[in-house]
Write a protein that holds these residues in place. Structure first.
Motif, PDB file in Angstrom:
ATOM      1  N   ARG A   3       0.854  -1.182   0.000  1.00  0.00           N
ATOM      2  CA  ARG A   3       0.000   0.000   0.000  1.00  0.00           C
ATOM      3  C   ARG A   3       0.891   1.234   0.000  1.00  0.00           C
ATOM      4  O   ARG A   3       1.765   1.391   0.837  1.00  0.00           O
ATOM      5  N   GLU A   4       0.676   2.101  -0.967  1.00  0.00           N
ATOM      6  CA  GLU A   4       1.469   3.324  -1.108  1.00  0.00           C
ATOM      7  C   GLU A   4       1.136   4.290   0.022  1.00  0.00           C
ATOM      8  O   GLU A   4      -0.037   4.512   0.336  1.00  0.00           O
ATOM      9  N   THR A   5       2.161   4.867   0.624  1.00  0.00           N
ATOM     10  CA  THR A   5       1.940   5.831   1.705  1.00  0.00           C
ATOM     11  C   THR A   5       2.478   7.216   1.368  1.00  0.00           C
ATOM     12  O   THR A   5       2.272   8.151   2.129  1.00  0.00           O
ATOM     13  N   SER A   6       3.144   7.344   0.242  1.00  0.00           N
ATOM     14  CA  SER A   6       3.718   8.626  -0.145  1.00  0.00           C
ATOM     15  C   SER A   6       2.794   9.366  -1.103  1.00  0.00           C
ATOM     16  O   SER A   6       2.209   8.763  -2.001  1.00  0.00           O
ATOM     17  N   LEU A  15       2.396  -4.118  -6.498  1.00  0.00           N
ATOM     18  CA  LEU A  15       2.621  -5.559  -6.407  1.00  0.00           C
ATOM     19  C   LEU A  15       4.112  -5.794  -6.543  1.00  0.00           C
ATOM     20  O   LEU A  15       4.772  -5.178  -7.372  1.00  0.00           O
ATOM     21  N   SER A  16       4.633  -6.692  -5.745  1.00  0.00           N
ATOM     22  CA  SER A  16       6.058  -6.990  -5.793  1.00  0.00           C
ATOM     23  C   SER A  16       6.240  -8.501  -5.882  1.00  0.00           C
ATOM     24  O   SER A  16       5.571  -9.262  -5.172  1.00  0.00           O
ATOM     25  N   MET A  17       7.132  -8.929  -6.758  1.00  0.00           N
ATOM     26  CA  MET A  17       7.459 -10.343  -6.893  1.00  0.00           C
ATOM     27  C   MET A  17       8.972 -10.491  -6.864  1.00  0.00           C
ATOM     28  O   MET A  17       9.688  -9.658  -7.424  1.00  0.00           O
ATOM     29  N   THR A  18       9.439 -11.542  -6.221  1.00  0.00           N
ATOM     30  CA  THR A  18      10.859 -11.846  -6.168  1.00  0.00           C
ATOM     31  C   THR A  18      11.072 -13.213  -6.794  1.00  0.00           C
ATOM     32  O   THR A  18      10.325 -14.156  -6.501  1.00  0.00           O
ATOM     33  N   PHE A  19      12.088 -13.317  -7.636  1.00  0.00           N
ATOM     34  CA  PHE A  19      12.387 -14.572  -8.317  1.00  0.00           C
ATOM     35  C   PHE A  19      13.742 -15.093  -7.863  1.00  0.00           C
ATOM     36  O   PHE A  19      14.633 -14.307  -7.529  1.00  0.00           O
ATOM     37  N   ALA A  20      13.882 -16.394  -7.867  1.00  0.00           N
ATOM     38  CA  ALA A  20      15.114 -17.037  -7.392  1.00  0.00           C
ATOM     39  C   ALA A  20      16.316 -16.669  -8.247  1.00  0.00           C
ATOM     40  O   ALA A  20      17.437 -16.552  -7.743  1.00  0.00           O
ATOM     41  N   ASP A  21      16.094 -16.483  -9.539  1.00  0.00           N
ATOM     42  CA  ASP A  21      17.194 -16.188 -10.454  1.00  0.00           C
ATOM     43  C   ASP A  21      16.612 -15.655 -11.768  1.00  0.00           C
ATOM     44  O   ASP A  21      15.399 -15.671 -11.956  1.00  0.00           O
ATOM     45  N   PRO A  22      17.466 -15.171 -12.659  1.00  0.00           N
ATOM     46  CA  PRO A  22      16.973 -14.624 -13.938  1.00  0.00           C
ATOM     47  C   PRO A  22      16.170 -15.636 -14.760  1.00  0.00           C
ATOM     48  O   PRO A  22      15.202 -15.254 -15.427  1.00  0.00           O
ATOM     49  N   LYS A  44      -5.944  -4.299 -21.110  1.00  0.00           N
ATOM     50  CA  LYS A  44      -7.311  -3.957 -21.478  1.00  0.00           C
ATOM     51  C   LYS A  44      -8.063  -3.289 -20.318  1.00  0.00           C
ATOM     52  O   LYS A  44      -8.802  -2.341 -20.519  1.00  0.00           O
ATOM     53  N   GLU A  45      -7.867  -3.798 -19.113  1.00  0.00           N
ATOM     54  CA  GLU A  45      -8.639  -3.342 -17.959  1.00  0.00           C
ATOM     55  C   GLU A  45      -7.877  -2.359 -17.068  1.00  0.00           C
ATOM     56  O   GLU A  45      -8.493  -1.601 -16.332  1.00  0.00           O
ATOM     57  N   GLY A  46      -6.565  -2.411 -17.116  1.00  0.00           N
ATOM     58  CA  GLY A  46      -5.764  -1.548 -16.258  1.00  0.00           C
ATOM     59  C   GLY A  46      -5.865  -0.104 -16.694  1.00  0.00           C
ATOM     60  O   GLY A  46      -5.773   0.208 -17.879  1.00  0.00           O
ATOM     61  N   VAL A  47      -6.084   0.782 -15.769  1.00  0.00           N
ATOM     62  CA  VAL A  47      -6.203   2.203 -16.080  1.00  0.00           C
ATOM     63  C   VAL A  47      -4.820   2.805 -16.285  1.00  0.00           C
ATOM     64  O   VAL A  47      -4.559   3.496 -17.245  1.00  0.00           O
ATOM     65  N   ASP A  48      -3.912   2.506 -15.383  1.00  0.00           N
ATOM     66  CA  ASP A  48      -2.560   3.046 -15.455  1.00  0.00           C
ATOM     67  C   ASP A  48      -1.662   2.146 -14.624  1.00  0.00           C
ATOM     68  O   ASP A  48      -2.108   1.518 -13.669  1.00  0.00           O
ATOM     69  N   PHE A  49      -0.411   2.057 -15.009  1.00  0.00           N
ATOM     70  CA  PHE A  49       0.515   1.260 -14.224  1.00  0.00           C
ATOM     71  C   PHE A  49       1.937   1.726 -14.483  1.00  0.00           C
ATOM     72  O   PHE A  49       2.220   2.407 -15.453  1.00  0.00           O
TER      73      PHE A  49
END
Length: 63
Positions: A3-6, A15-22, A44-49
């Motif tokens: 959740r953004e607080t700034s 959303l954040s994802m971490t991967f084990a390697d490339p 299609k559905e996303g307003v902005d990202f």
């Protein structure tokens, strides 16, 4: 999910994802389900990202 607080941007959540390697990142990014979600759902559905793909930096911030 984050959740953004700034007030410095117009987004409320992230959303954040971490991967084990490339290879794991590439596998997820190129997976047919991921591609379909982006093409027919997100774009299609996303307003902005804002997408930020990054790798850990070996640099240290000076104290």
């Amino acid at each position: 999910m984050l959740r953004e607080t700034s007030p410095k941007n117009n987004f409320d959540f992230g959303l954040s994802m971490t991967f084990a390697d490339p290879a794991a990142y590439t596998g997820d990014n190129n997976h047919p389900d991921h591609v379909a979600f982006v093409q027919w759902g997100w774009l299609k559905e996303g307003v902005d990202f804002l997408e930020i793909d990054h790798v850990p930096s070996p640099c240290r911030l000076e104290e």
